[in-house]
Motif scaffolding. Structure first.
Motif, PDB file in Angstrom:
ATOM      1  N   SER A 124       0.733  -1.279   0.303  1.00 54.51           N
ATOM      2  CA  SER A 124      -0.108   0.104   0.034  1.00 54.51           C
ATOM      3  C   SER A 124       0.893   1.300  -0.033  1.00 54.51           C
ATOM      4  O   SER A 124       2.225   1.159   0.251  1.00 54.51           O
ATOM      5  CB  SER A 124      -0.887  -0.030   1.319  1.00 54.51           C
ATOM      6  N   TYR A 125       0.330   2.410  -0.274  1.00 54.79           N
ATOM      7  CA  TYR A 125       0.788   3.775  -0.118  1.00 54.79           C
ATOM      8  C   TYR A 125       1.053   4.177   1.152  1.00 54.79           C
ATOM      9  O   TYR A 125       1.402   5.500   1.268  1.00 54.79           O
ATOM     10  CB  TYR A 125       0.018   4.735  -1.042  1.00 54.79           C
ATOM     11  N   GLN A 127       2.734   5.006   4.917  1.00 54.08           N
ATOM     12  CA  GLN A 127       4.201   5.040   5.370  1.00 54.08           C
ATOM     13  C   GLN A 127       4.536   3.981   5.829  1.00 54.08           C
ATOM     14  O   GLN A 127       3.579   3.149   6.615  1.00 54.08           O
ATOM     15  CB  GLN A 127       4.293   6.359   6.162  1.00 54.08           C
ATOM     16  N   SER A 128       5.921   3.669   5.976  1.00 53.44           N
ATOM     17  CA  SER A 128       6.461   2.387   6.588  1.00 53.44           C
ATOM     18  C   SER A 128       5.799   2.298   8.120  1.00 53.44           C
ATOM     19  O   SER A 128       5.617   1.146   8.435  1.00 53.44           O
ATOM     20  CB  SER A 128       7.848   2.455   6.593  1.00 53.44           C
ATOM     21  N   ASP A 129       6.087   3.174   8.776  1.00 54.65           N
ATOM     22  CA  ASP A 129       5.510   3.186  10.404  1.00 54.65           C
ATOM     23  C   ASP A 129       4.198   3.164  10.209  1.00 54.65           C
ATOM     24  O   ASP A 129       3.620   2.333  11.395  1.00 54.65           O
ATOM     25  CB  ASP A 129       6.068   4.495  11.141  1.00 54.65           C
ATOM     26  N   THR A 130       3.415   3.452   9.540  1.00 53.69           N
ATOM     27  CA  THR A 130       1.915   3.259   9.537  1.00 53.69           C
ATOM     28  C   THR A 130       1.613   1.934   9.240  1.00 53.69           C
ATOM     29  O   THR A 130       0.709   1.304   9.746  1.00 53.69           O
ATOM     30  CB  THR A 130       1.174   4.127   8.573  1.00 53.69           C
ATOM     31  N   LYS A 131       2.362   1.377   8.416  1.00 48.76           N
ATOM     32  CA  LYS A 131       1.950  -0.062   7.727  1.00 48.76           C
ATOM     33  C   LYS A 131       2.403  -1.092   8.997  1.00 48.76           C
ATOM     34  O   LYS A 131       1.773  -1.951   9.349  1.00 48.76           O
ATOM     35  CB  LYS A 131       3.060  -0.419   6.697  1.00 48.76           C
TER      36      LYS A 131
END
Length: 150
Positions: A124-125, A127-131
């Motif tokens: 997904s688009y 951000q890495s920390d949000t993923k």
């Protein structure tokens, strides 16, 4: 089993579990609708407004103050500091009229690990920390559903 043999109770049960797993703390009654068919009967509307609200605010599992049970967080079916688990959903399914066998089957589907789900989040688009936050919350809630003991 095809969708035709799912009852509205089964579909509602699935939807509630899904909202918990994706951390949709905005799952209020207006997000659970019925539609009238051409035959004049009613069925659960397709799911909508499913999003991970926990990514934006520190919210609870449910928008409704009492969660799954009329007795709220005093329910003996809640563990993990008042959070739902598999035992909670076994009781919830029984209370809304889902057959015991179907409750177990549905919980088994939701507690199965699906690598594609994690791959989709990773692709997904976000951000890495949000993923990472999304997947951590998902895994924690899936693991809570595995707990079906007293």
């Amino acid at each position: 089993m095809n969708n035709e043999s799912y009852s509205n109770f089964d579909k509602s049960f699935n939807l509630v579990i899904c909202t918990v797993l994706v951390s949709n703390g905005d799952a209020h009654l207006k997000n659970f609708s019925v539609i009238e068919t051409t035959k004049g009967d009613f069925k659960l509307a397709p799911a909508y407004d499913l999003l991970n609200t926990h990514l934006h605010v520190d919210d609870s599992d449910f928008a409704l103050s009492r969660g799954l049970f009329s007795e709220g967080d005093k329910s003996k079916f809640l563990k993990y500091n008042g959070k739902v688990n598999g035992r909670s959903f076994l009781e919830f399914g029984k209370r809304i009229g889902v057959r015991d066998k179907r409750v177990s089957e549905i919980l088994a589907q939701f507690t199965t690990e699906y690598p594609l789900l994690e791959q989709l989040v990773e692709a997904s688009y976000l951000q890495s920390d949000t993923k990472k936050t999304y997947l951590t919350a998902y895994r924690q809630k899936r693991n809570r559903l595995l707990d079906r003991n007293n």
